[in-house]
Design a protein around this motif. Structure first.
Motif, mmCIF file in Angstrom:
data_model
loop_
_atom_site.group_PDB
_atom_site.id
_atom_site.type_symbol
_atom_site.label_atom_id
_atom_site.label_comp_id
_atom_site.label_asym_id
_atom_site.label_seq_id
_atom_site.Cartn_x
_atom_site.Cartn_y
_atom_site.Cartn_z
ATOM 1 N N ARG A 55 61.403 -24.180 25.596
ATOM 2 C CA ARG A 55 60.618 -24.227 24.229
ATOM 3 C C ARG A 55 60.919 -22.886 23.720
ATOM 4 N N ARG A 56 61.025 -21.621 24.340
ATOM 5 C CA ARG A 56 61.528 -20.450 23.812
ATOM 6 C C ARG A 56 63.000 -20.309 23.201
ATOM 7 N N HIS A 57 63.745 -21.306 23.783
ATOM 8 C CA HIS A 57 65.299 -21.383 23.357
ATOM 9 C C HIS A 57 65.149 -22.110 21.952
ATOM 10 N N VAL A 58 64.186 -23.233 22.126
ATOM 11 C CA VAL A 58 64.196 -24.058 20.741
ATOM 12 C C VAL A 58 63.779 -23.360 19.727
ATOM 13 N N ALA A 59 62.660 -22.443 19.869
ATOM 14 C CA ALA A 59 62.119 -21.675 19.017
ATOM 15 C C ALA A 59 63.167 -20.677 18.352
ATOM 16 N N GLU A 60 63.817 -19.924 19.160
ATOM 17 C CA GLU A 60 64.865 -18.889 18.833
ATOM 18 C C GLU A 60 65.876 -19.447 18.122
ATOM 19 N N ALA A 61 66.605 -20.963 18.407
ATOM 20 C CA ALA A 61 67.322 -21.522 17.714
ATOM 21 C C ALA A 61 66.922 -21.965 16.063
ATOM 22 N N GLU A 62 65.690 -22.281 16.249
ATOM 23 C CA GLU A 62 65.035 -22.686 14.892
ATOM 24 C C GLU A 62 65.323 -21.572 13.768
ATOM 25 N N LEU A 63 64.599 -20.279 14.404
ATOM 26 C CA LEU A 63 64.481 -19.059 13.725
ATOM 27 C C LEU A 63 65.968 -18.401 13.370
ATOM 28 N N ARG A 64 66.952 -18.483 14.269
ATOM 29 C CA ARG A 64 68.224 -18.178 13.811
ATOM 30 C C ARG A 64 68.897 -19.033 12.838
ATOM 31 N N SER A 65 68.575 -20.551 12.517
ATOM 32 C CA SER A 65 69.141 -21.219 11.749
ATOM 33 C C SER A 65 68.722 -20.811 10.081
ATOM 34 N N LEU A 66 67.800 -19.905 10.160
ATOM 35 C CA LEU A 66 67.477 -19.884 8.821
ATOM 36 C C LEU A 66 68.219 -18.546 8.382
ATOM 37 N N ASP A 67 67.995 -18.434 6.885
ATOM 38 C CA ASP A 67 68.891 -17.556 6.352
ATOM 39 C C ASP A 67 68.101 -16.094 6.434
ATOM 40 N N ASP A 68 68.897 -14.998 6.177
ATOM 41 C CA ASP A 68 68.208 -13.789 6.136
ATOM 42 C C ASP A 68 67.111 -13.496 5.257
ATOM 43 N N ARG A 69 67.273 -13.890 4.114
ATOM 44 C CA ARG A 69 66.051 -13.945 3.077
ATOM 45 C C ARG A 69 64.887 -14.362 3.543
ATOM 46 N N THR A 70 64.982 -15.873 4.083
ATOM 47 C CA THR A 70 63.735 -16.287 4.625
ATOM 48 C C THR A 70 63.174 -15.655 5.768
ATOM 49 N N LEU A 71 63.952 -15.071 6.482
ATOM 50 C CA LEU A 71 63.444 -14.321 7.457
ATOM 51 C C LEU A 71 62.746 -13.057 7.112
ATOM 52 N N HIS A 72 63.317 -12.554 6.254
ATOM 53 C CA HIS A 72 62.510 -11.176 5.413
ATOM 54 C C HIS A 72 61.353 -11.601 4.907
ATOM 55 N N ASP A 73 61.297 -12.728 4.313
ATOM 56 C CA ASP A 73 60.043 -13.224 3.681
ATOM 57 C C ASP A 73 58.878 -13.419 4.858
ATOM 58 N N MET A 74 59.438 -13.737 5.896
ATOM 59 C CA MET A 74 58.635 -13.814 7.184
ATOM 60 C C MET A 74 58.136 -12.677 7.803
ATOM 61 N N LEU A 76 60.685 -10.596 9.609
ATOM 62 C CA LEU A 76 61.437 -10.484 10.673
ATOM 63 C C LEU A 76 62.779 -10.122 10.092
ATOM 64 N N ASN A 77 63.660 -9.806 11.003
ATOM 65 C CA ASN A 77 65.066 -9.699 10.865
ATOM 66 C C ASN A 77 65.804 -10.266 12.309
ATOM 67 N N ARG A 78 66.998 -10.356 12.220
ATOM 68 C CA ARG A 78 67.685 -11.149 13.291
ATOM 69 C C ARG A 78 67.355 -10.301 14.631
ATOM 70 N N SER A 79 67.350 -9.198 14.935
ATOM 71 C CA SER A 79 67.183 -8.435 16.105
ATOM 72 C C SER A 79 65.364 -8.538 16.353
ATOM 73 N N SER A 80 64.691 -9.054 15.599
ATOM 74 C CA SER A 80 63.156 -9.353 16.141
ATOM 75 C C SER A 80 62.975 -10.656 16.463
ATOM 76 N N ILE A 81 63.978 -11.534 16.408
ATOM 77 C CA ILE A 81 63.665 -12.804 16.897
ATOM 78 C C ILE A 81 63.026 -13.199 18.147
ATOM 79 N N PRO A 82 63.624 -12.753 19.157
ATOM 80 C CA PRO A 82 63.171 -12.801 20.494
ATOM 81 C C PRO A 82 61.697 -12.463 20.684
ATOM 82 N N ALA A 83 61.553 -11.024 19.923
ATOM 83 C CA ALA A 83 60.133 -10.553 20.104
ATOM 84 C C ALA A 83 58.952 -11.440 19.298
ATOM 85 N N ALA A 84 59.486 -12.185 18.318
ATOM 86 C CA ALA A 84 58.671 -12.829 17.588
ATOM 87 C C ALA A 84 58.332 -14.108 18.425
ATOM 88 N N VAL A 85 59.635 -14.779 18.979
ATOM 89 C CA VAL A 85 59.018 -15.945 19.876
ATOM 90 C C VAL A 85 58.137 -15.773 20.980
#
Length: 115
Positions: A55-74, A76-85
């Motif tokens: 489940r963690r792997h799937v959630a990380e893959a979904e977040l990594r598939s988003l672009d940087d602007r969407t992550l910023h709106d949430m 997050l940045n790319r380095s904080s994805i594992p912590a967010a999951v």
């Protein structure tokens, strides 16, 4: 009539009573039950760990598939994805007048949010 050797090896068989081993056999059977329960518990624990890991792997893959602007709106940045999951990224929720009952929200997997 069967001889003690021909009888079945059950707890009440004549051979066990004749040798005085019925208590030993009962203790051995209980020990086997306890070992079986321990093994079953270990298997359940391993299965839960594997399922959570997937489940963690799937959630990380979904977040990594988003672009940087969407992550910023949430927030997050790319380095904080594992912590967010893992649930270590907290964002303040709706403002509340009661400071003791502060609301926080965490990021959830898409399937959990839909449920």
């Amino acid at each position: 009539m069967k001889t003690p050797i021909e009888q079945t090896n059950s707890l009440n068989s004549y051979s066990y009573h004749y040798l005085g081993l019925s208590d030993f056999v009962q203790l051995e059977m209980e020990a086997r039950r306890m070992r079986a329960r321990a093994i079953a518990g270990a298997i359940r624990h391993a299965w839960r760990y594997l399922a959570d890991s997937f489940r963690r792997h799937v959630a990380e893959a979904e977040l990594r598939s988003l672009d940087d602007r969407t992550l910023h709106d949430m927030g997050l940045n790319r380095s904080s994805i594992p912590a967010a999951v893992a649930g270590e990224v907290w964002r303040p929720g709706a403002p509340s007048n009661d400071a003791a009952a502060a609301k926080v929200q965490t990021l959830k997997v898409k399937a959990e949010a839909a449920a």
